[in-house]
Design an enzyme around this catalytic site. Structure first.
Site, short mmCIF file in Angstrom:
data_model
loop_
_atom_site.label_atom_id
_atom_site.label_comp_id
_atom_site.label_asym_id
_atom_site.label_seq_id
_atom_site.Cartn_x
_atom_site.Cartn_y
_atom_site.Cartn_z
N SER A 151 18.27 24.73 0.41
CA SER A 151 17.25 26.04 0.49
C SER A 151 15.87 25.27 -0.01
O SER A 151 15.75 24.99 -1.03
CB SER A 151 17.70 27.00 -0.33
N TYR A 164 21.23 32.08 -6.34
CA TYR A 164 20.92 31.36 -5.72
C TYR A 164 19.95 29.74 -5.94
O TYR A 164 19.95 28.77 -5.60
CB TYR A 164 20.48 32.16 -4.95
#
Length: 288
Positions: A151, A164
């Site tokens: 990501s 995250y």
């Protein structure tokens, strides 16, 4: 993937692929493209019902496909997935560690259980896959590929979801280590790739009550095509744009984030009020 695009040598008719997080989104889109090549597929996901629906969808196209419900946070479950894939196909040419979950906000007041679950899935789920599938793939002497879904948040670390960001930042480092180890194994023809999606319309988006694709988002199919094209070029970092953020914008954001260390700026200075004007000038390409 365009017909005239160069294809990674592991992606061949008759060879086998294992994809986690394959019941929907990017994982399913990649599975569809590999099925079109004629690869044999082993799909894994925690959602058994959605996984079976995905298996049926692909099988209806004539693909040879099995489905193995799998919680990648449990090492024994990933080992069972490997054993089932090898039992069915005898080898694995392509592994995509794509299963992931969203995090849960801040650090200081964050829920420890959310942090543990996020790291167990996003980081250790991929580590289990790399460790359990990777050695045999490397020793086979045949072309292979391992893709981990990262990501941009694991690179530029925007505030708001520290768990995250940490999980994806650690996964970036683990994938870089994998690439280094693989290329130093004599005779190994397995490559590693870090997929870095942009804003993509997936199940994560829908869980935020967004049921229609936002104009800024790419589809999962666009990301899948971009991944396979990047692998064909030999790219390790497969950095996807979207309909709102260009490659140039991503490059400048990444350079600014790395520059925090070199310039001794405050951490995450992109979001620091004292550096807002300097960041805006940098993004505009100005040096004044």
């Amino acid at each position: 993937m365009p017909e005239d695009a160069m294809r990674h040598p592991a992606l061949e008719r008759g060879r086998a692929a294992v994809i986690t997080g394959a019941a929907s989104g990017i994982g399913l889109a990649v599975a569809e493209r590999l099925a079109a090549i004629g690869m044999r597929l082993c799909l894994a996901d925690r959602d058994a019902a959605a996984l079976e629906a995905a298996r049926g969808q692909l099988a209806a196209t004539g693909a040879e496909v099995i489905a193995v419900p799998t919680d990648v946070s449990r090492r024994e479950a990933v080992q069972a997935l490997r054993d089932r894939a090898l039992e069915a196909f005898g080898e694995v040419a392509f592994l995509m560690n794509n299963a992931g979950r969203e995090g849960g906000g801040a650090l200081l007041n964050g829920d420890p259980a959310v942090w543990t679950a996020t790291l167990d899935t996003n980081l250790f789920g991929a580590v289990h896959g790399m460790q359990l599938f990777g050695p045999a793939m490397a020793a086979s002497g045949r072309p292979g590929a391992i893709v981990n879904t990262g990501s941009k948040q694991g690179i530029t670390a925007p505030p708001g979801d520290a768990a995250y960001n940490v999980s994806k930042g650690a996964l970036k480092l683990a994938t870089e280590a994998l690439a280094h180890e693989l290329r130093n194994i004599p005779g190994c023809q397995v490559t590693a790739h870090l997929l870095i999606p942009g804003f993509t319309f997936t199940g994560f988006t829908r869980r935020r009550q967004v049921h229609k694709k936002p104009a800024a988002a790419w589809t999962a199919e666009q990301v899948a095509d971009f991944l396979l094209e990047g692998m064909g070029r030999g790219s390790f970092y497969v950095l996807c744009p979207d309909n709102d953020v260009t490659r140039e914008m991503d490059e400048r954001r990444i350079l600014w984030a790395a520059g925090d260390i070199v310039a001794d700026r405050p951490a995450l200075s992109r979001w620091h009020p004292d550096h807002a004007k300097a960041f805006a000038r940098f993004m505009a390409g100005r040096k004044d």
